[in-house]
Design a protein around this motif. Structure first.
Motif, PDB file in Angstrom:
ATOM      1  N   VAL A 106       0.863  -1.185   0.000  1.00 14.26           N
ATOM      2  CA  VAL A 106       0.000   0.000   0.000  1.00 14.26           C
ATOM      3  C   VAL A 106       0.895   1.230   0.000  1.00 14.26           C
ATOM      4  N   THR A 107       0.307   2.373  -0.275  1.00 11.05           N
ATOM      5  CA  THR A 107       1.080   3.610  -0.257  1.00 11.05           C
ATOM      6  C   THR A 107       1.454   3.960   1.182  1.00 11.05           C
ATOM      7  N   ALA A 108       2.725   4.291   1.398  1.00 13.41           N
ATOM      8  CA  ALA A 108       3.204   4.638   2.745  1.00 13.41           C
ATOM      9  C   ALA A 108       2.798   6.059   3.130  1.00 13.41           C
ATOM     10  N   HIS A 109       2.498   6.887   2.136  1.00 17.41           N
ATOM     11  CA  HIS A 109       2.102   8.275   2.371  1.00 17.41           C
ATOM     12  C   HIS A 109       1.372   8.748   1.120  1.00 17.41           C
ATOM     13  N   ALA A 110       0.856   9.949   1.152  1.00 19.22           N
ATOM     14  CA  ALA A 110       0.171  10.489  -0.019  1.00 19.22           C
ATOM     15  C   ALA A 110       1.171  10.655  -1.167  1.00 19.22           C
ATOM     16  N   ASP A 120      10.490   3.307  -0.929  1.00 21.23           N
ATOM     17  CA  ASP A 120      10.181   4.169   0.217  1.00 21.23           C
ATOM     18  C   ASP A 120       8.761   4.699   0.180  1.00 21.23           C
ATOM     19  N   ASP A 121       8.127   4.640  -0.983  1.00 19.63           N
ATOM     20  CA  ASP A 121       6.743   5.102  -1.116  1.00 19.63           C
ATOM     21  C   ASP A 121       5.739   4.020  -0.743  1.00 19.63           C
ATOM     22  N   LEU A 122       6.241   2.814  -0.413  1.00 13.77           N
ATOM     23  CA  LEU A 122       5.353   1.679  -0.173  1.00 13.77           C
ATOM     24  C   LEU A 122       5.610   1.042   1.179  1.00 13.77           C
ATOM     25  N   GLU A 123       4.585   0.414   1.711  1.00 16.98           N
ATOM     26  CA  GLU A 123       4.723  -0.434   2.890  1.00 16.98           C
ATOM     27  C   GLU A 123       3.827  -1.647   2.699  1.00 16.98           C
ATOM     28  N   GLU A 124       4.154  -2.740   3.387  1.00 18.97           N
ATOM     29  CA  GLU A 124       3.389  -3.977   3.210  1.00 18.97           C
ATOM     30  C   GLU A 124       2.390  -4.181   4.341  1.00 18.97           C
ATOM     31  N   SER A 139       2.333  -7.044  -5.729  1.00 17.89           N
ATOM     32  CA  SER A 139       3.765  -7.173  -5.470  1.00 17.89           C
ATOM     33  C   SER A 139       4.443  -5.817  -5.568  1.00 17.89           C
ATOM     34  N   VAL A 140       5.446  -5.617  -4.724  1.00 20.26           N
ATOM     35  CA  VAL A 140       6.212  -4.367  -4.736  1.00 20.26           C
ATOM     36  C   VAL A 140       6.911  -4.207  -6.080  1.00 20.26           C
ATOM     37  N   GLU A 141       7.423  -5.316  -6.629  1.00 19.63           N
ATOM     38  CA  GLU A 141       8.177  -5.263  -7.878  1.00 19.63           C
ATOM     39  C   GLU A 141       7.330  -4.731  -9.037  1.00 19.63           C
ATOM     40  N   ALA A 142       6.026  -4.970  -8.993  1.00 24.70           N
ATOM     41  CA  ALA A 142       5.147  -4.510 -10.067  1.00 24.70           C
ATOM     42  C   ALA A 142       4.894  -3.007  -9.995  1.00 24.70           C
ATOM     43  N   ILE A 143       5.257  -2.377  -8.879  1.00 26.69           N
ATOM     44  CA  ILE A 143       4.956  -0.958  -8.666  1.00 26.69           C
ATOM     45  C   ILE A 143       6.199  -0.086  -8.750  1.00 26.69           C
TER      46      ILE A 143
END
Length: 226
Positions: A106-110, A120-124, A139-143
């Motif tokens: 998911v997005t870690a912030h706006a 750094d823009d993502l968290e699980e 998956s993180v790799e897809a983003i």
């Protein structure tokens, strides 16, 4: 409840309580094992609920399950086909529901539109993957490396239509077309009539006003095939 109603309902209740035949059980077991194996790579825990068809069919020998829609992940409500061998080769179809517990980004912030996404823009998070939007990227790799098409709120799953490959060509830019074959390579300058990222196809206009289509292979570079 009147005695007449009880007499009418009792046979139906007894029928519903009867166990499935050994052949039906074998078919359902095959479908459950198939769906469990298909969904296992998606997460940690897989749960499969089957909804057998109401119609009665002859025994299905050597049931071979398959998914009707192979373009989507085996999550949520699905239609499953079962091919049978022997004299009765009719295909059976039944409904199933697959629930998977796993991790997803998911997005870690706006995120602002146009941002090129990094880790750094993502968290699980961990949860029910079948409850995510259908086009959610799991998956993180897809983003990572993708560009946000629009502003994204914090703590949200990212869907495929919300990101795109970073633009390597802008509309109106001067681009180089490359065409080649065995033992030769030709380049030519053109004007991009669209914008896009790596692998996307856009139209270009040559100096003589002819319009061609090319596939983006780099910064302001396109390959023309055929």
């Amino acid at each position: 409840m009147s005695r007449l109603i009880r007499r009418c309902l009792l046979p139906l209740l007894l029928l519903a309580a009867l166990p499935a035949s050994a052949e039906d059980t074998a078919m359902l077991d095959a479908v459950r094992a198939f769906l469990t194996a298909e969904a296992a790579p998606l997460g940690d825990e897989v749960s499969v609920t089957l909804y057998p068809p109401a119609a009665h069919f002859p025994t299905c020998h050597q049931p071979t399950p398959f998914l009707r829609d192979t373009s989507r992940a085996p999550l949520g409500r699905l239609s499953v086909g079962v091919r049978c061998s022997g004299e009765d080769r009719r295909t059976r179809y039944l409904q199933a529901e697959v629930s998977v517990i796993g991790r997803y980004p998911v997005t870690a912030h706006a995120i602002e539109a146009g941002t090129r996404l990094t880790r750094d823009d993502l968290e699980e998070r961990r949860g029910e993957l079948d409850r995510l939007p259908r086009r959610a990227l799991r998956s993180v790799e897809a983003i990572v490396g993708q560009e946000a098409r629009r502003s994204l709120a914090a703590g949200r799953a990212i869907q495929s239509h919300q990101v795109r490959a970073p633009r390597l060509v802008e509309r109106g830019a001067s681009v180089i077309l490359e065409a080649g074959g065995q033992g030769f390579r030709v380049t030519r300058q053109a004007e991009a009539l669209g914008a896009g990222g790596r692998g996307e196809r856009i139209r270009v206009r040559l100096d003589d006003r002819r319009i061609l289509e090319g596939r983006i292979i780099g910064r302001n570079r396109l390959a023309v095939e055929g």
